[in-house]
Design a protein around this motif. Structure first.
Motif, PDB file in Angstrom:
ATOM      1  N   PHE A  33     -59.579 -40.815 -13.189  1.00  0.00           N
ATOM      2  CA  PHE A  33     -59.305 -39.439 -13.172  1.00  0.00           C
ATOM      3  C   PHE A  33     -57.937 -39.233 -14.176  1.00  0.00           C
ATOM      4  CE2 PHE A  33     -61.511 -40.311  -9.624  1.00  0.00           C
ATOM      5  CZ  PHE A  33     -62.447 -39.249  -9.267  1.00  0.00           C
ATOM      6  N   ALA A  34     -57.597 -38.183 -14.580  1.00  0.00           N
ATOM      7  CA  ALA A  34     -56.490 -37.770 -15.234  1.00  0.00           C
ATOM      8  C   ALA A  34     -56.196 -36.195 -15.045  1.00  0.00           C
ATOM      9  CB  ALA A  34     -56.666 -37.939 -16.797  1.00  0.00           C
ATOM     10  N   VAL A  35     -54.791 -36.023 -14.860  1.00  0.00           N
ATOM     11  CA  VAL A  35     -54.174 -34.613 -14.469  1.00  0.00           C
ATOM     12  C   VAL A  35     -53.146 -34.291 -15.237  1.00  0.00           C
ATOM     13  CG1 VAL A  35     -55.310 -34.611 -12.267  1.00  0.00           C
ATOM     14  CG2 VAL A  35     -53.125 -35.468 -12.538  1.00  0.00           C
ATOM     15  N   HIS A  36     -52.833 -33.111 -15.483  1.00  0.00           N
ATOM     16  CA  HIS A  36     -51.561 -32.995 -16.169  1.00  0.00           C
ATOM     17  C   HIS A  36     -51.415 -31.088 -15.738  1.00  0.00           C
ATOM     18  CE1 HIS A  36     -53.538 -30.792 -19.860  1.00  0.00           C
ATOM     19  NE2 HIS A  36     -54.735 -31.152 -19.020  1.00  0.00           N
ATOM     20  N   PRO A  43     -46.494 -24.316 -15.314  1.00  0.00           N
ATOM     21  CA  PRO A  43     -46.438 -23.814 -14.061  1.00  0.00           C
ATOM     22  C   PRO A  43     -45.059 -23.598 -13.630  1.00  0.00           C
ATOM     23  CG  PRO A  43     -48.077 -25.529 -14.097  1.00  0.00           C
ATOM     24  CD  PRO A  43     -47.517 -25.459 -15.579  1.00  0.00           C
ATOM     25  N   ASP A  44     -44.316 -24.322 -13.783  1.00  0.00           N
ATOM     26  CA  ASP A  44     -42.510 -24.033 -13.193  1.00  0.00           C
ATOM     27  C   ASP A  44     -41.988 -22.834 -13.870  1.00  0.00           C
ATOM     28  OD1 ASP A  44     -43.014 -26.363 -11.595  1.00  0.00           O
ATOM     29  OD2 ASP A  44     -41.735 -27.906 -12.932  1.00  0.00           O
ATOM     30  N   MET A  62     -62.063 -25.563  -1.816  1.00  0.00           N
ATOM     31  CA  MET A  62     -62.964 -26.610  -1.788  1.00  0.00           C
ATOM     32  C   MET A  62     -62.385 -27.423  -0.496  1.00  0.00           C
ATOM     33  SD  MET A  62     -64.524 -26.163  -4.507  1.00  0.00           S
ATOM     34  CE  MET A  62     -64.523 -24.418  -4.553  1.00  0.00           C
ATOM     35  N   GLY A  63     -61.735 -26.930   0.395  1.00  0.00           N
ATOM     36  CA  GLY A  63     -61.652 -27.780   1.749  1.00  0.00           C
ATOM     37  C   GLY A  63     -60.407 -28.114   2.103  1.00  0.00           C
ATOM     38  N   MET A  64     -59.674 -27.948   1.219  1.00  0.00           N
ATOM     39  CA  MET A  64     -57.998 -28.666   1.458  1.00  0.00           C
ATOM     40  C   MET A  64     -57.275 -27.543   2.335  1.00  0.00           C
ATOM     41  SD  MET A  64     -56.597 -29.976  -2.310  1.00  0.00           S
ATOM     42  CE  MET A  64     -57.296 -31.249  -3.272  1.00  0.00           C
ATOM     43  N   SER A  65     -56.330 -28.017   3.139  1.00  0.00           N
ATOM     44  CA  SER A  65     -55.434 -27.097   4.016  1.00  0.00           C
ATOM     45  C   SER A  65     -54.508 -26.583   3.127  1.00  0.00           C
ATOM     46  CB  SER A  65     -54.860 -28.033   5.270  1.00  0.00           C
ATOM     47  OG  SER A  65     -53.848 -28.974   4.527  1.00  0.00           O
ATOM     48  N   PRO A  66     -53.860 -25.532   3.509  1.00  0.00           N
ATOM     49  CA  PRO A  66     -52.719 -25.092   2.556  1.00  0.00           C
ATOM     50  C   PRO A  66     -51.732 -26.084   2.317  1.00  0.00           C
ATOM     51  CG  PRO A  66     -53.140 -23.530   4.587  1.00  0.00           C
ATOM     52  CD  PRO A  66     -53.872 -24.791   4.774  1.00  0.00           C
ATOM     53  N   ILE A  67     -51.175 -26.860   2.917  1.00  0.00           N
ATOM     54  CA  ILE A  67     -50.382 -28.123   2.638  1.00  0.00           C
ATOM     55  C   ILE A  67     -51.042 -28.972   1.682  1.00  0.00           C
ATOM     56  CG2 ILE A  67     -49.059 -29.911   3.522  1.00  0.00           C
ATOM     57  CD1 ILE A  67     -48.632 -28.604   6.285  1.00  0.00           C
ATOM     58  N   GLU A  68     -52.280 -29.375   1.913  1.00  0.00           N
ATOM     59  CA  GLU A  68     -52.996 -30.276   1.170  1.00  0.00           C
ATOM     60  C   GLU A  68     -53.102 -29.819  -0.364  1.00  0.00           C
ATOM     61  OE1 GLU A  68     -55.513 -33.098   4.326  1.00  0.00           O
ATOM     62  OE2 GLU A  68     -56.276 -30.987   3.401  1.00  0.00           O
ATOM     63  N   ALA A  69     -53.636 -28.371  -0.473  1.00  0.00           N
ATOM     64  CA  ALA A  69     -53.659 -27.786  -1.600  1.00  0.00           C
ATOM     65  C   ALA A  69     -52.425 -27.575  -2.400  1.00  0.00           C
ATOM     66  CB  ALA A  69     -54.046 -26.399  -1.302  1.00  0.00           C
ATOM     67  N   GLU A  70     -51.382 -27.403  -2.008  1.00  0.00           N
ATOM     68  CA  GLU A  70     -50.091 -27.101  -2.481  1.00  0.00           C
ATOM     69  C   GLU A  70     -49.449 -28.516  -2.973  1.00  0.00           C
ATOM     70  OE1 GLU A  70     -47.086 -24.828  -0.548  1.00  0.00           O
ATOM     71  OE2 GLU A  70     -48.198 -23.165  -0.323  1.00  0.00           O
ATOM     72  N   ALA A  71     -49.626 -29.657  -2.054  1.00  0.00           N
ATOM     73  CA  ALA A  71     -49.352 -30.933  -2.651  1.00  0.00           C
ATOM     74  C   ALA A  71     -50.139 -31.599  -3.677  1.00  0.00           C
ATOM     75  CB  ALA A  71     -49.489 -31.997  -1.586  1.00  0.00           C
ATOM     76  N   PHE A  72     -51.317 -31.300  -3.765  1.00  0.00           N
ATOM     77  CA  PHE A  72     -52.238 -31.533  -4.826  1.00  0.00           C
ATOM     78  C   PHE A  72     -51.984 -30.999  -5.958  1.00  0.00           C
ATOM     79  CE2 PHE A  72     -56.085 -31.742  -7.547  1.00  0.00           C
ATOM     80  CZ  PHE A  72     -56.380 -33.266  -7.202  1.00  0.00           C
ATOM     81  N   TYR A  73     -51.698 -29.688  -6.010  1.00  0.00           N
ATOM     82  CA  TYR A  73     -51.207 -29.024  -7.218  1.00  0.00           C
ATOM     83  C   TYR A  73     -49.970 -29.417  -7.751  1.00  0.00           C
ATOM     84  CZ  TYR A  73     -50.452 -24.928 -10.136  1.00  0.00           C
ATOM     85  OH  TYR A  73     -50.140 -24.046 -11.163  1.00  0.00           O
ATOM     86  N   ALA A  74     -49.114 -29.741  -7.020  1.00  0.00           N
ATOM     87  CA  ALA A  74     -47.778 -30.268  -7.430  1.00  0.00           C
ATOM     88  C   ALA A  74     -47.970 -31.726  -8.112  1.00  0.00           C
ATOM     89  CB  ALA A  74     -46.911 -30.368  -6.175  1.00  0.00           C
ATOM     90  N   MET A  75     -48.765 -32.437  -7.429  1.00  0.00           N
ATOM     91  CA  MET A  75     -49.243 -33.682  -8.149  1.00  0.00           C
ATOM     92  C   MET A  75     -49.806 -33.440  -9.449  1.00  0.00           C
ATOM     93  SD  MET A  75     -51.848 -36.127  -9.161  1.00  0.00           S
ATOM     94  CE  MET A  75     -53.294 -35.505  -8.130  1.00  0.00           C
ATOM     95  N   THR A  76     -50.606 -32.527  -9.831  1.00  0.00           N
ATOM     96  CA  THR A  76     -51.360 -32.377 -10.782  1.00  0.00           C
ATOM     97  C   THR A  76     -50.256 -31.835 -12.139  1.00  0.00           C
ATOM     98  OG1 THR A  76     -51.955 -30.039 -10.539  1.00  0.00           O
ATOM     99  CG2 THR A  76     -53.481 -31.804  -9.962  1.00  0.00           C
ATOM    100  N   ASN A  77     -49.239 -31.117 -11.449  1.00  0.00           N
ATOM    101  CA  ASN A  77     -48.142 -30.645 -12.423  1.00  0.00           C
ATOM    102  C   ASN A  77     -47.079 -31.500 -12.517  1.00  0.00           C
ATOM    103  OD1 ASN A  77     -49.454 -28.246 -13.001  1.00  0.00           O
ATOM    104  ND2 ASN A  77     -48.687 -27.391 -10.995  1.00  0.00           N
ATOM    105  N   SER A 114     -48.923 -34.630 -21.539  1.00  0.00           N
ATOM    106  CA  SER A 114     -49.098 -35.978 -21.005  1.00  0.00           C
ATOM    107  C   SER A 114     -50.128 -36.125 -19.982  1.00  0.00           C
ATOM    108  CB  SER A 114     -47.835 -36.310 -20.449  1.00  0.00           C
ATOM    109  OG  SER A 114     -46.734 -36.349 -21.260  1.00  0.00           O
ATOM    110  N   ALA A 115     -50.244 -37.060 -19.279  1.00  0.00           N
ATOM    111  CA  ALA A 115     -51.372 -37.324 -18.309  1.00  0.00           C
ATOM    112  C   ALA A 115     -51.059 -38.284 -17.237  1.00  0.00           C
ATOM    113  CB  ALA A 115     -52.743 -37.957 -19.013  1.00  0.00           C
TER     114      ALA A 115
END
Length: 235
Positions: free
Chosen positions: A161-164, A174-175, A194-209, A215-216
């Motif tokens: 997988f690759a995110v950015h 985003p910032d 897609m099933g994430m909790s609010p904390i999980e969703a924000e954390a995952f989004y932060a990881m993608t950013n 970059s990737a």
């Protein structure tokens, strides 16, 4: 269109989710990035100079519906970038092949239309379709949102997988927007759907950013399994 060369070595990233800090090795890649007409659009097309393995398996044959290929009565493959036409192409595929229950994510470079891509992801979830990344499969950028859409998610050892972060047509990322701005909220809202909790969703989004648009950040099935539940053997 802008072309970037991103030289990525050993990078230590801070933890933004249930993961502890870790060192991840990235390969050198050439990045070709498109800009689009509305905020929060992104696409990432990566070609490897020295890939550690063959990421993209042979593109399967079968009836084509845009980036989708019908493999058999129950399976389709996603083998190309999605765009504004993809939701309608997906609907047409299900109309003609209503017994499809799984999407093999063979080579998923990203999307040319994030809003359409999110609609497509919701359609995948609404139809109860599973997503599977086989060994050697490559899911990048907007393709990750489609993987998350699976009613059941499978990722074999060797899946990558690759995110950015995204960049809009004005060059903003985003910032540059408030956390509550629609350009950011659309992704967090999607992850929650897609099933994430609010904390999980924000954390995952932060990881993608955690890396810029040019970059990737690469990771495998093991790390994906720390973000969302994966099912089946080989995860």
């Amino acid at each position: 269109m802008r072309s970037f060369t991103a030289c990525l070595g050993l990078v230590c990233l801070f933890a933004v989710a249930p993961l502890s800090a870790q060192v991840i090795e990235y390969e050198t890649v050439d990045v070709v990035a498109d800009h689009f007409d509305s905020g929060g659009e992104r696409s990432l097309f990566l070609t490897f100079r020295d890939p550690p393995q063959a990421l993209a398996a042979a593109i399967p044959e079968g009836p084509a519906y845009g980036p989708f290929r019908v493999l058999d009565d129950g399976r389709a493959a996603l083998v190309d970038v999605t765009d504004s036409r993809s939701p309608a192409q997906f609907a047409a595929m299900l109309r003609d092949h209503p017994r499809i229950t799984s999407i093999e994510m063979v080579d998923c470079p990203g999307t040319e239309d994030d809003l359409a891509n999110l609609r497509l992801g919701r359609m995948i979830r609404e139809h109860g379709i599973a997503t599977h990344v086989p060994a050697g499969g490559s899911v990048r950028s907007g393709g990750v949102e489609l993987f998350l859409a699976g009613a059941h998610r499978y990722a074999d050892v060797g899946a990558e997988f690759a995110v950015h972060s995204w960049m809009d047509d004005t060059g903003l990322e985003p910032d540059d927007y408030a956390a509550s701005a629609p350009e950011n909220r659309r992704y967090i809202d999607y992850y929650r759907q897609m099933g994430m909790s609010p904390i999980e969703a924000e954390a995952f989004y932060a990881m993608t950013n955690s890396v810029p648009f040019s970059s990737a950040r690469w990771f495998g099935a093991g790390e994906m399994g720390q973000w969302v539940r994966l099912e089946g053997a080989g995860t």
